[in-house]
Scaffold this motif. Sequence first.
Motif, PDB file in Angstrom:
ATOM      1  N   PRO A 110      -8.402 -12.627 -16.471  1.00 23.33           N
ATOM      2  CA  PRO A 110      -9.491 -11.703 -16.093  1.00 23.33           C
ATOM      3  C   PRO A 110      -8.929 -10.383 -15.592  1.00 23.33           C
ATOM      4  CG  PRO A 110      -9.214 -13.401 -14.433  1.00 23.33           C
ATOM      5  CD  PRO A 110      -8.347 -13.804 -15.601  1.00 23.33           C
ATOM      6  N   ALA A 111      -9.609  -9.298 -15.978  1.00 17.17           N
ATOM      7  CA  ALA A 111      -9.164  -7.961 -15.581  1.00 17.17           C
ATOM      8  C   ALA A 111      -9.704  -7.628 -14.198  1.00 17.17           C
ATOM      9  CB  ALA A 111      -9.657  -6.932 -16.588  1.00 17.17           C
ATOM     10  N   TYR A 112      -8.808  -7.022 -13.410  1.00 24.47           N
ATOM     11  CA  TYR A 112      -9.188  -6.617 -12.054  1.00 24.47           C
ATOM     12  C   TYR A 112      -9.385  -5.113 -12.038  1.00 24.47           C
ATOM     13  CZ  TYR A 112      -7.700 -11.268 -10.576  1.00 24.47           C
ATOM     14  OH  TYR A 112      -7.559 -12.604 -10.434  1.00 24.47           O
ATOM     15  N   ASN A 113     -10.481  -4.710 -11.446  1.00 24.07           N
ATOM     16  CA  ASN A 113     -10.734  -3.277 -11.310  1.00 24.07           C
ATOM     17  C   ASN A 113      -9.808  -2.633 -10.296  1.00 24.07           C
ATOM     18  OD1 ASN A 113     -12.806  -3.412 -13.184  1.00 24.07           O
ATOM     19  ND2 ASN A 113     -14.332  -3.944 -11.610  1.00 24.07           N
ATOM     20  N   SER A 114      -9.357  -3.374  -9.357  1.00 24.28           N
ATOM     21  CA  SER A 114      -8.450  -2.867  -8.334  1.00 24.28           C
ATOM     22  C   SER A 114      -7.490  -3.962  -7.945  1.00 24.28           C
ATOM     23  CB  SER A 114      -9.218  -2.361  -7.103  1.00 24.28           C
ATOM     24  OG  SER A 114      -9.961  -3.431  -6.529  1.00 24.28           O
ATOM     25  N   SER A 115      -6.388  -3.571  -7.405  1.00 24.23           N
ATOM     26  CA  SER A 115      -5.375  -4.551  -7.016  1.00 24.23           C
ATOM     27  C   SER A 115      -5.869  -5.362  -5.827  1.00 24.23           C
ATOM     28  CB  SER A 115      -4.074  -3.829  -6.666  1.00 24.23           C
ATOM     29  OG  SER A 115      -3.136  -4.759  -6.197  1.00 24.23           O
ATOM     30  N   PRO A 116      -5.756  -6.704  -5.888  1.00 26.94           N
ATOM     31  CA  PRO A 116      -6.199  -7.516  -4.737  1.00 26.94           C
ATOM     32  C   PRO A 116      -5.234  -7.451  -3.563  1.00 26.94           C
ATOM     33  CG  PRO A 116      -5.255  -8.906  -6.430  1.00 26.94           C
ATOM     34  CD  PRO A 116      -5.289  -7.518  -7.001  1.00 26.94           C
ATOM     35  N   VAL A 117      -4.044  -6.887  -3.822  1.00 29.65           N
ATOM     36  CA  VAL A 117      -3.066  -6.833  -2.738  1.00 29.65           C
ATOM     37  C   VAL A 117      -3.365  -5.622  -1.861  1.00 29.65           C
ATOM     38  CG1 VAL A 117      -0.627  -6.697  -2.184  1.00 29.65           C
ATOM     39  CG2 VAL A 117      -1.370  -7.904  -4.232  1.00 29.65           C
ATOM     40  N   PRO A 118      -3.552  -5.748  -0.623  1.00 30.72           N
ATOM     41  CA  PRO A 118      -3.851  -4.594   0.245  1.00 30.72           C
ATOM     42  C   PRO A 118      -2.635  -3.692   0.378  1.00 30.72           C
ATOM     43  CG  PRO A 118      -3.529  -6.558   1.570  1.00 30.72           C
ATOM     44  CD  PRO A 118      -3.534  -7.017   0.145  1.00 30.72           C
ATOM     45  N   VAL A 119      -2.905  -2.387   0.511  1.00 35.31           N
ATOM     46  CA  VAL A 119      -1.846  -1.393   0.675  1.00 35.31           C
ATOM     47  C   VAL A 119      -1.468  -1.295   2.142  1.00 35.31           C
ATOM     48  CG1 VAL A 119      -1.225   1.022   0.348  1.00 35.31           C
ATOM     49  CG2 VAL A 119      -2.731  -0.121  -1.294  1.00 35.31           C
ATOM     50  N   ARG A 120      -0.180  -1.379   2.383  1.00 34.53           N
ATOM     51  CA  ARG A 120       0.287  -1.303   3.761  1.00 34.53           C
ATOM     52  C   ARG A 120       0.251   0.137   4.257  1.00 34.53           C
ATOM     53  NH1 ARG A 120       5.584  -5.326   3.829  1.00 34.53           N
ATOM     54  NH2 ARG A 120       4.483  -7.218   3.154  1.00 34.53           N
ATOM     55  N   SER A 121       0.105   0.261   5.523  1.00 31.15           N
ATOM     56  CA  SER A 121       0.071   1.599   6.121  1.00 31.15           C
ATOM     57  C   SER A 121       1.421   2.291   6.011  1.00 31.15           C
ATOM     58  CB  SER A 121      -0.353   1.504   7.598  1.00 31.15           C
ATOM     59  OG  SER A 121       0.568   0.681   8.317  1.00 31.15           O
ATOM     60  N   GLY A 122       2.506   1.549   6.009  1.00 33.62           N
ATOM     61  CA  GLY A 122       3.840   2.133   5.864  1.00 33.62           C
ATOM     62  C   GLY A 122       4.025   2.774   4.499  1.00 33.62           C
ATOM     63  N   GLY A 123       3.451   2.197   3.440  1.00 37.93           N
ATOM     64  CA  GLY A 123       3.535   2.789   2.114  1.00 37.93           C
ATOM     65  C   GLY A 123       2.827   4.124   2.042  1.00 37.93           C
ATOM     66  N   GLN A 124       1.681   4.246   2.704  1.00 37.33           N
ATOM     67  CA  GLN A 124       0.991   5.530   2.728  1.00 37.33           C
ATOM     68  C   GLN A 124       1.831   6.594   3.404  1.00 37.33           C
ATOM     69  OE1 GLN A 124      -2.781   4.828   4.565  1.00 37.33           O
ATOM     70  NE2 GLN A 124      -3.600   3.622   2.840  1.00 37.33           N
ATOM     71  N   ARG A 125       2.518   6.234   4.469  1.00 42.75           N
ATOM     72  CA  ARG A 125       3.374   7.213   5.143  1.00 42.75           C
ATOM     73  C   ARG A 125       4.520   7.643   4.239  1.00 42.75           C
ATOM     74  NH1 ARG A 125       2.478   3.812   9.726  1.00 42.75           N
ATOM     75  NH2 ARG A 125       4.466   2.773   9.353  1.00 42.75           N
ATOM     76  N   GLN A 126       5.066   6.712   3.463  1.00 43.12           N
ATOM     77  CA  GLN A 126       6.145   7.078   2.554  1.00 43.12           C
ATOM     78  C   GLN A 126       5.660   8.022   1.456  1.00 43.12           C
ATOM     79  OE1 GLN A 126       7.856   3.492   1.079  1.00 43.12           O
ATOM     80  NE2 GLN A 126       8.804   2.913   3.036  1.00 43.12           N
ATOM     81  N   VAL A 127       4.436   7.800   0.952  1.00 44.20           N
ATOM     82  CA  VAL A 127       3.886   8.694  -0.065  1.00 44.20           C
ATOM     83  C   VAL A 127       3.687  10.096   0.486  1.00 44.20           C
ATOM     84  CG1 VAL A 127       1.876   9.132  -1.514  1.00 44.20           C
ATOM     85  CG2 VAL A 127       2.815   6.825  -1.354  1.00 44.20           C
ATOM     86  N   LYS A 128       3.142  10.189   1.698  1.00 43.12           N
ATOM     87  CA  LYS A 128       2.949  11.499   2.317  1.00 43.12           C
ATOM     88  C   LYS A 128       4.289  12.185   2.567  1.00 43.12           C
ATOM     89  CE  LYS A 128      -1.397  10.293   4.611  1.00 43.12           C
ATOM     90  NZ  LYS A 128      -2.093  10.145   5.914  1.00 43.12           N
ATOM     91  N   ARG A 129       5.279  11.406   2.978  1.00 47.28           N
ATOM     92  CA  ARG A 129       6.596  11.993   3.214  1.00 47.28           C
ATOM     93  C   ARG A 129       7.219  12.503   1.916  1.00 47.28           C
ATOM     94  NH1 ARG A 129      10.328   7.972   6.268  1.00 47.28           N
ATOM     95  NH2 ARG A 129       8.504   8.105   7.644  1.00 47.28           N
ATOM     96  N   GLY A 130       7.037  11.770   0.802  1.00 48.41           N
ATOM     97  CA  GLY A 130       7.569  12.235  -0.485  1.00 48.41           C
ATOM     98  C   GLY A 130       6.902  13.516  -0.948  1.00 48.41           C
ATOM     99  N   ILE A 131       5.586  13.635  -0.764  1.00 44.41           N
ATOM    100  CA  ILE A 131       4.885  14.866  -1.132  1.00 44.41           C
ATOM    101  C   ILE A 131       5.373  16.036  -0.303  1.00 44.41           C
ATOM    102  CG2 ILE A 131       2.618  15.973  -1.175  1.00 44.41           C
ATOM    103  CD1 ILE A 131       1.418  13.243  -1.782  1.00 44.41           C
ATOM    104  N   LEU A 132       5.619  15.810   0.997  1.00 43.77           N
ATOM    105  CA  LEU A 132       6.107  16.883   1.869  1.00 43.77           C
ATOM    106  C   LEU A 132       7.475  17.368   1.421  1.00 43.77           C
ATOM    107  CD1 LEU A 132       5.759  18.597   4.403  1.00 43.77           C
ATOM    108  CD2 LEU A 132       6.742  16.725   5.734  1.00 43.77           C
ATOM    109  N   TRP A 133       8.370  16.427   1.068  1.00 48.51           N
ATOM    110  CA  TRP A 133       9.701  16.840   0.615  1.00 48.51           C
ATOM    111  C   TRP A 133       9.619  17.610  -0.706  1.00 48.51           C
ATOM    112  CZ3 TRP A 133      13.815  17.422   3.293  1.00 48.51           C
ATOM    113  CH2 TRP A 133      14.071  16.619   4.417  1.00 48.51           C
ATOM    114  N   ARG A 134       8.756  17.217  -1.593  1.00 50.08           N
ATOM    115  CA  ARG A 134       8.605  17.956  -2.859  1.00 50.08           C
ATOM    116  C   ARG A 134       8.098  19.366  -2.608  1.00 50.08           C
ATOM    117  NH1 ARG A 134       5.759  13.491  -6.893  1.00 50.08           N
ATOM    118  NH2 ARG A 134       7.481  11.978  -6.884  1.00 50.08           N
TER     119      ARG A 134
END
Length: 387
Positions: A110-134
């Motif tokens: 069955p196809a999932y519209n969204s990932s059932p695995v919750p996103v950790r708050s630490g991953g969001q901080r890493q994404v924001k940090r990568g955008i800042l460095w770019r």
Amino acid sequence: MTEKKRLPEQMASHTYRKQPLARPASRQPAGRDASRGERRGALHTLQRVVTIPEADPSTAWNTFAQRQERRRRARSRPVYEEMAPVAPRTYAQTGTRASSGRLKAVKRLPAYNSSPVPVRSGGQRQVKRGILWRLLSLIFGIIALIFVANLVINSNVFRVKQVNIAGTHNDVLVRSIQHMGIQGQNIFFMDVATLKERIETSPRVASASLSKQWPNQITVNVIERTPVLLWHTAQGTYSVDNQGVVIAPVSETPDASQLRTVVDTTGKVGKGDGTQPGVHLNQADITFALAVLNRLPQVTGISNFTLSCTGTIYAKTGAQAGRSGSRGSYIVSSPGGWLAYLGGVDDTNPLDNRLIELQQILTLVQQSHLATIDLRYGLRPVYTLKQ
């Protein structure tokens, strides 16, 4: 070594049973402890009874042979027979187009519209940090680019300081090239094609090429025009190359004393303002004059003569140079005082025939008696005598 496995039909079964106790013959007090120990040992001793089954050895062997045969059949069976049953390979079952053949049915997940695995708050901080460095890297890159562009445009390191001229030793030509404003220009933005055209507009230059030597030098390779004769007019005497280009005054022409001279008696060449450097004479007239200067001494033996031109020799500049016609006529003046009218370039009688006719007339009549020789009438030359 490994012990061979025995078949159940060949194994002997055994059991254990208690042995009966033996009573002592006499009970003496002195041997009381000894008899008690013997009785205790008898209680813990069991008798092993082995029972051998009554079976036919041939029957046991047949059972073993049957089991070995089943094992060989299982090993020789193809692998695909043990796989799950196959089903037609269809787009509805697999989600992909089938090319050919049959494929085991695949059950689509069955196809999932969204990932059932919750996103950790630490991953969001890493994404924001990568955008800042770019973003910071982009800003620093733009600043570095602006700095390099400013250095290239305004720095004196990349401005031309030396112009090297190769292919000529003419001081006038060298000075004219060096004063074209090449020095001081930015070597990155210098228009090489335009400079090449400016240099080639000089009457002294046949062709030119430019090359850059980083960071601040330019090399100009020049091929000079070679003068072949001198053209004398009322404005002065100038050197001319084999294409009819007036190069320079005789005073600025190297080795001018070794060149023959053609005297232009019209006073002005063509429709221009007179003969001057850069003017183009008719190339056919220059070729004809050179042929007369070279062939006349060989045919007649006369070398001390003057070649003059009368009439109009059209002068053009640029792309039309050398394409116009000529109505000029050439005259040979001898030291003896006679004149030979050779005609012009467009005469049908070849120049060699005219020179041969001239030579024959000179052998028939003494040169001291001749006044004029007219070779402009084809095979009917005319000569006059002095009175």
